[in-house]
Design a protein around this motif. Structure first.
Motif, PDB file in Angstrom:
ATOM      1  N   GLY A 113       0.795  -1.221   0.000  1.00 15.78           N
ATOM      2  CA  GLY A 113       0.000   0.000   0.000  1.00 15.78           C
ATOM      3  C   GLY A 113       0.826   1.269   0.000  1.00 15.78           C
ATOM      4  O   GLY A 113       0.342   2.327   0.423  1.00 15.78           O
ATOM      5  N   LYS A 114       2.059   1.192  -0.501  1.00 17.87           N
ATOM      6  CA  LYS A 114       2.966   2.337  -0.483  1.00 17.87           C
ATOM      7  C   LYS A 114       3.411   2.671  -1.903  1.00 17.87           C
ATOM      8  O   LYS A 114       3.569   1.781  -2.731  1.00 17.87           O
ATOM      9  CB  LYS A 114       4.189   2.029   0.389  1.00 17.87           C
ATOM     10  N   GLN A 115       3.643   3.969  -2.157  1.00 21.10           N
ATOM     11  CA  GLN A 115       4.023   4.417  -3.483  1.00 21.10           C
ATOM     12  C   GLN A 115       5.509   4.784  -3.529  1.00 21.10           C
ATOM     13  O   GLN A 115       6.105   5.140  -2.510  1.00 21.10           O
ATOM     14  CB  GLN A 115       3.192   5.637  -3.896  1.00 21.10           C
ATOM     15  N   THR A 116       6.082   4.730  -4.735  1.00 19.64           N
ATOM     16  CA  THR A 116       7.492   5.032  -4.934  1.00 19.64           C
ATOM     17  C   THR A 116       7.643   6.128  -5.981  1.00 19.64           C
ATOM     18  O   THR A 116       7.098   6.028  -7.083  1.00 19.64           O
ATOM     19  CB  THR A 116       8.270   3.786  -5.399  1.00 19.64           C
ATOM     20  N   ILE A 117       8.398   7.150  -5.619  1.00 21.08           N
ATOM     21  CA  ILE A 117       8.723   8.266  -6.511  1.00 21.08           C
ATOM     22  C   ILE A 117      10.186   8.115  -6.912  1.00 21.08           C
ATOM     23  O   ILE A 117      11.045   7.915  -6.050  1.00 21.08           O
ATOM     24  CB  ILE A 117       8.501   9.611  -5.804  1.00 21.08           C
ATOM     25  N   VAL A 118      10.460   8.206  -8.197  1.00 21.27           N
ATOM     26  CA  VAL A 118      11.809   7.967  -8.714  1.00 21.27           C
ATOM     27  C   VAL A 118      12.385   9.260  -9.271  1.00 21.27           C
ATOM     28  O   VAL A 118      11.729   9.962 -10.051  1.00 21.27           O
ATOM     29  CB  VAL A 118      11.800   6.885  -9.807  1.00 21.27           C
ATOM     30  N   LEU A 119      13.605   9.557  -8.890  1.00 21.64           N
ATOM     31  CA  LEU A 119      14.377  10.665  -9.445  1.00 21.64           C
ATOM     32  C   LEU A 119      15.659  10.080  -9.999  1.00 21.64           C
ATOM     33  O   LEU A 119      16.342   9.305  -9.316  1.00 21.64           O
ATOM     34  CB  LEU A 119      14.689  11.694  -8.348  1.00 21.64           C
ATOM     35  N   THR A 120      15.968  10.404 -11.250  1.00 19.98           N
ATOM     36  CA  THR A 120      17.182   9.864 -11.857  1.00 19.98           C
ATOM     37  C   THR A 120      17.762  10.873 -12.817  1.00 19.98           C
ATOM     38  O   THR A 120      17.234  11.984 -12.972  1.00 19.98           O
ATOM     39  CB  THR A 120      16.886   8.526 -12.568  1.00 19.98           C
ATOM     40  N   VAL A 121      18.850  10.519 -13.456  1.00 20.25           N
ATOM     41  CA  VAL A 121      19.482  11.359 -14.464  1.00 20.25           C
ATOM     42  C   VAL A 121      19.621  10.541 -15.733  1.00 20.25           C
ATOM     43  O   VAL A 121      19.539   9.325 -15.714  1.00 20.25           O
ATOM     44  CB  VAL A 121      20.867  11.861 -14.006  1.00 20.25           C
ATOM     45  N   GLY A 122      19.823  11.223 -16.872  1.00 19.01           N
ATOM     46  CA  GLY A 122      20.007  10.514 -18.126  1.00 19.01           C
ATOM     47  C   GLY A 122      19.156  11.034 -19.250  1.00 19.01           C
ATOM     48  O   GLY A 122      19.017  10.382 -20.276  1.00 19.01           O
TER      49      GLY A 122
ATOM     50  N   THR B  36      12.559  18.911  -5.813  1.00 17.28           N
ATOM     51  CA  THR B  36      11.362  19.649  -5.403  1.00 17.28           C
ATOM     52  C   THR B  36      10.103  18.951  -5.896  1.00 17.28           C
ATOM     53  O   THR B  36       9.111  18.817  -5.159  1.00 17.28           O
ATOM     54  CB  THR B  36      11.412  21.082  -5.947  1.00 17.28           C
ATOM     55  N   GLN B  37      10.110  18.489  -7.143  1.00 19.31           N
ATOM     56  CA  GLN B  37       8.952  17.757  -7.655  1.00 19.31           C
ATOM     57  C   GLN B  37       8.727  16.469  -6.870  1.00 19.31           C
ATOM     58  O   GLN B  37       7.581  16.078  -6.626  1.00 19.31           O
ATOM     59  CB  GLN B  37       9.151  17.434  -9.136  1.00 19.31           C
ATOM     60  N   ALA B  38       9.812  15.812  -6.480  1.00 21.12           N
ATOM     61  CA  ALA B  38       9.682  14.583  -5.692  1.00 21.12           C
ATOM     62  C   ALA B  38       8.974  14.866  -4.374  1.00 21.12           C
ATOM     63  O   ALA B  38       8.077  14.120  -3.957  1.00 21.12           O
ATOM     64  CB  ALA B  38      11.058  13.970  -5.439  1.00 21.12           C
TER      65      ALA B  38
END
Length: 698
Positions: free
Chosen positions: A248-257, A296-298
Motif C-alpha cells: 500500500g505504499k508508493q514510490t517516486i523515482v528521481l534519476t538522471v540521463g 522539489t517535484q519529488a
C-alpha cells in the motif's frame, strides 16, 4: 562531504527481504570507528548520532587518541571493547578500512556502514571495495556504502549520518548522499520528515533496490523517494516497487540521463531517438512508480501521497477566490493532461446558490468574494465538487490560508473551514489540494496535520496531482517472449532482417536477391513492377544512395543495378516490389536491449525525418497487441493514423499486431537490436519496406 558516484550492486548480490537487513536498521550494538571530538568532522556527527540511541542499544566509540566525545569516554582500538561489535561504522582513512573490516569480522560484526570513500585508490587496487564486500557477505554480514553519507531510522532511534533529520512518513533511498540530504531538507521545510534515510553510495553490497524493497515492511514509511544514477539489475528495481505497492505504499523515482550526452547512442535510430529516462519511465510504468525531474517535484508529490487519498482519475474541479488564479490553474491542469471537467446544469445551479450573482460557476469556479462574505463558502463549494461523480480531485487555489495571517481574529474561523475540508475528504475518499498565497499560515499548518496537502504554487499542486493520477495506473506484467516457429539464424543485411521479421509475422513486399544483371532481368519477370533496388548490406540506405525507387521497366532496373553495382561493388542486392498505395503513413518501430532493464520496444513517426521529429513511445518488451495499440495512441502524430483532414484512417490494429510481433524478437538469441523504418500503414494494412538487425554472437 562524500557523494556516492555511480555504482552497481556487487556481482551475485540478490535482492533479499527486509529481514535480511534488520541488523542494519536496528542493531543491538553500534561501534563507531573514527569517532571524533571535533564538530567539523564526520566522526563527530556519527558519534553524536549513535549516542542518541544509547537508551536502546550499546554504543562503542573508537578514537585512536582516546579523546572523549560529547563527554563519553572512547577506546583506542577494537581490542579494548568487551562483547559484540554489532554494526560497525567505518569513518577512518581509506587505507585503514580493509584492516578494520577484517578485525571486526573476526570479532563477529553483524554489519558495516561505510562512510569512507576511495578505498580502491588508497590501497592501489581496483576492486578492493568489492573484495571487502565479498568477505563481509561470506561472513554472514552486510555493508551499506562505502562512500555514503550514512543512514537514519527514526523508528529505531538510529542516526548515523551527517546533518539533522526530522521524523515523518517519507523513506529516502539515495545513491547520492548529498542529494538525498537535500530531499530530506525540502521535506522538512514542507512539514514532512523522513522515516528512514539510506545513502547507498557505491553499492558494493546493499543496493538501492534492496534498500527500497525493505521499506515495504517498515511501518513508519508511507511513501518512498528513490534517487538512482544506475539501477543495477532492473528486475530488482521493479520487484522492489511492486513489493512497496503490495504494502500500500508508493514510490517516486528521481534519476538522471535525459540528455544525449548522458548515454551512448545505439546503432539504430531505435537507440539514438530515445533517452535513458525513456527506459526508466517504461520500467516505472511496469513497476507502478512515477518518475520526476527534480528533488522539489519529488517532495511535492510525496506531500500528496503521504496523506491524501489517490485520485481515481484525471478529472479535476478547480475552486478559486480569484478569477485569474482559477484560469491559470485550469490552463496548467489542461497542459498537464488533466481533465478540467464541465459541470452539468444541476451542479452549476447548486453552486450558484452559494455564491454572489456574478460568480463563475463553471469549472474553474470563481467565488467572486463569496469566501470573504462567508468563509464557510470555501468548504461548501469544495464539498459540492467532491460530491460530483465526474470529479476525481479538487484544487482550492488562491487567497485561502491567508486570513489567519492578515486578519488574526479570523484564524479560528479559517481553521474551522480547514477541518470541514478534511471531513469532506474523509467522506468522499477524494483528495483536496490547497494552493495558497500564504502556505505557512497557522490554518494551513493545521491543514497539514489533518492530511490536506498544501502547495506554494499552482504548478507544484498540479504537478503533484498529475503524478498521483498516473502513478501505478494500468500496471502490467511483461511476459516472456513467445517466438513462433523454428528459430531464425543470426544474420546481417536487409534480406536476413526480412527473413527474421517475416518469421514473426511482419509483412514485407515480394522481393528477390540479385547479384548480376541476369538476376535482375529474371526478377523483373517474376515480380510485379514498379520496383525498388537496394544494397542489402548497407544500414541507412538513403544516406549512401543505396536505394533507387520507382523502377518501372526491365531496362531501368538493369541500368540502376549497373550504376549501383559499379559504385558500391559486388554483394547482395535486393529487387523489391514498390508499395504503391496512395496514402500510407510512415512509422518506425524497433526493439533493442537495454543493459539494465532488458528488451524495450519503440514505435514512432518514421521515414527519413524520423530523427528530426523524435516522436516516439517506448515500453519494456514484449508487449501485447492492446499495449501496442495504447503506445500508438500516445504518439503526437497519432491523428495522421486516425484520419487527418479527410484522409482515410490507417489500419491501426494491423500496426499494433506488427509492433507486438516485433517486440518478441529479443526472444531469439543473438538479436539485440532490430528496427523497421519505414513501416508503411494505410487503410489496407501494414508493409515493412526497410529493416535493420544488429546481432551479436550467441
Amino acid at each position: 562531504m562524500t557523494d556516492g558516484p555511480t555504482g552497481e550492486p556487487a556481482e551475485g548480490t540478490e535482492l533479499s527481504t527486509s529481514s535480511g537487513l534488520d541488523a542494519l536498521w536496528d542493531p543491538d550494538v553500534v561501534t563507531v570507528v573514527g569517532a571524533s571530538a571535533d564538530p567539523s568532522k564526520w566522526g563527530w556527527f556519527l558519534a553524536r548520532g549513535a549516542l542518541r540511541g544509547a537508551d536502546r542499544r550499546t554504543v562503542h566509540l573508537v578514537n585512536q587518541r582516546g579523546a572523549d566525545v560529547e563527554g563519553v569516554a572512547t577506546v583506542r582500538t577494537l581490542d579494548e571493547i568487551d562483547g559484540p561489535l554489532g554494526l560497525v561504522v567505518l569513518s577512518v582513512p581509506a587505507a585503514a578500512v580493509p584492516d578494520v573490516v577484517d578485525e571486526a569480522l573476526a570479532r563477529g560484526a553483524t554489519g558495516f556502514l561505510g562512510i569512507t570513500a576511495g578505498v580502491d585508490r588508497a590501497v592501489g587496487r581496483v576492486g578492493a571495495e568489492r573484495e571487502l564486500a565479498a568477505r563481509i557477505r561470506a561472513a554472514g554480514a552486510r555493508i551499506i556504502g562505502p562512500n555514503c553519507l550514512g543512514m537514519v531510522d527514526m523508528d529505531t532511534e538510529l542516526h548515523l549520518a551527517w546533518g539533522e533529520f526530522h521524523p515523518g512518513p517519507i523513506g529516502v533511498i539515495s545513491q547520492s548522499g548529498q542529494l538525498g540530504s537535500e530531499i530530506a531538507g525540502l521535506a522538512a521545510h514542507r512539514g514532512l520528515g523522513v522515516s528512514r534515510f539510506v545513502s547507498v553510495g557505491n553499492q558494493v553490497d546493499v543496493s538501492a533496490a534492496e534498500a527500497l524493497g525493505a521499506l515495504a515492511d517498515h511501518s513508519q514509511t508511507r511513501v518512498a523517494i528513490l534517487y538512482a544514477e544506475s539501477f543495477g539489475e532492473g528486475a530488482d528495481f521493479i520487484d522492489a516497487v511492486r513489493r512497496m505497492r503490495a504494502a500500500g505504499k508508493q514510490t517516486i523515482v528521481l534519476t538522471v540521463g535525459a540528455s544525449g550526452a548522458s548515454r551512448a547512442a545505439a546503432a539504430s535510430h531505435t537507440g539514438s531517438m530515445t533517452s535513458g529516462t525513456d527506459v526508466v519511465d517504461a520500467a516505472c510504468r511496469v513497476a507502478g512508480a512515477w518518475r520526476v525531474d527534480t528533488p522539489t517535484q519529488a517532495v511535492d508529490l510525496a506531500v500528496l501521497l503521504s496523506h491524501a487519498p489517490l485520485p481515481a482519475g484525471p478529472r479535476v474541479g478547480i475552486v478559486a477566490d480569484s478569477g485569474g488564479q482559477g484560469a491559470v490553474a485550469a490552463d496548467v491542469a489542461d497542459a498537464a493532461g488533466l481533465d478540467v471537467v464541465e459541470f452539468d446544469a444541476d451542479r452549476r445551479a447548486e453552486i450558484a446558490r452559494m455564491l454572489p450573482a456574478d460568480a463563475g460557476v463553471g469549472n474553474p469556479i470563481d467565488l467572486a468574494g463569496g469566501g470573504e462574505q462567508d468563509m464557510t463558502t470555501y468548504a461548501r463549494v469544495v464539498q459540492a465538487c467532491l460530491q460530483d461523480a465526474d470529479v476525481d480531485a479538487v484544487l482550492l487555489s488562491g487567497y485561502f490560508g491567508s486570513y489567519s495571517v492578515d486578519t488574526p481574529s479570523q484564524a479560528d474561523r479559517e481553521i474551522g473551514v480547514v477541518e470541514s475540508l478534511a471531513a469532506a475528504v474523509a467522506a468522499s475518499g477524494k483528495p483536496v489540494l490547497v494552493h495558497s498565497m500564504c502556505p505557512d499560515s497557522p490554518s494551513l499548518t493545521r491543514a497539514r496535520e489533518l492530511g490536506l496537502p498544501v502547495f506554494p504554487s499552482v504548478e507544484a499542486a498540479i504537478g503533484a496531482l498529475t503524478g498521483a493520477v498516473r502513478i501505478g495506473r494500468d500496471v502490467r506484467e511483461v511476459p516472456e517472449p513467445s517466438v513462433p516457429g523454428e528459430p531464425v539464424a543470426v544474420g546481417s543485411g536487409y534480406l536476413a532482417a526480412r527473413a527474421l521479421l517475416q518469421s514473426l509475422g511482419v509483412p514485407f513486399p515480394e522481393a528477390a536477391e540479385v547479384h548480376s544483371i541476369d538476376d535482375v532481368r529474371a526478377a523483373t519477370r517474376r515480380l510485379h513492377g514498379p520496383w525498388v533496388l537496394k544494397a542489402d548490406w548497407i544500414e541507412h540506405k538513403t544516406e549512401h544512395a543505396a536505394v533507387v525507387v520507382g523502377l518501372r521497366d526491365e531496362e531501368s532496373a538493369v541500368a540502376a543495378f549497373a550504376e549501383m553495382h559499379g559504385r558500391l561493388g559486388p554483394g547482395a542486392y535486393v529487387l523489391e516490389e514498390l508499395d504503391q498505395r496512395p496514402s500510407p503513413v510512415e512509422v518506425i518501430a524497433g526493439v533493442r536491449r537495454d543493459p539494465t532493464f532488458g528488451a524495450v520496444v519503440m514505435v514512432g513517426a518514421g521515414g527519413t525525418e524520423a530523427e528530426l521529429w523524435r516522436d516516439t513511445v517506448l515500453e519494456l518488451a514484449p508487449v501485447s497487441v492492446d499495449t501496442a495499440r495504447a503506445m500508438i495512441r500516445r504518439l503526437v502524430s497519432y491523428p495522421l493514423l486516425a484520419g487527418w483532414r479527410g484522409r482515410p484512417a490507417a489500419d491501426v490494429d494491423a500496426l499494433a499486431r506488427t509492433v507486438s510481433a516485433l517486440s518478441q524478437v529479443t526472444g531469439i538469441p543473438g538479436h539485440d537490436e532490430v528496427e523497421v523504418n519505414p513501416l508503411r500503414v494505410d487503410q489496407d494494412g501494414v508493409l515493412a519496406v526497410d529493416a535493420l538487425v544488429v546481432s551479436h554472437e550467441v
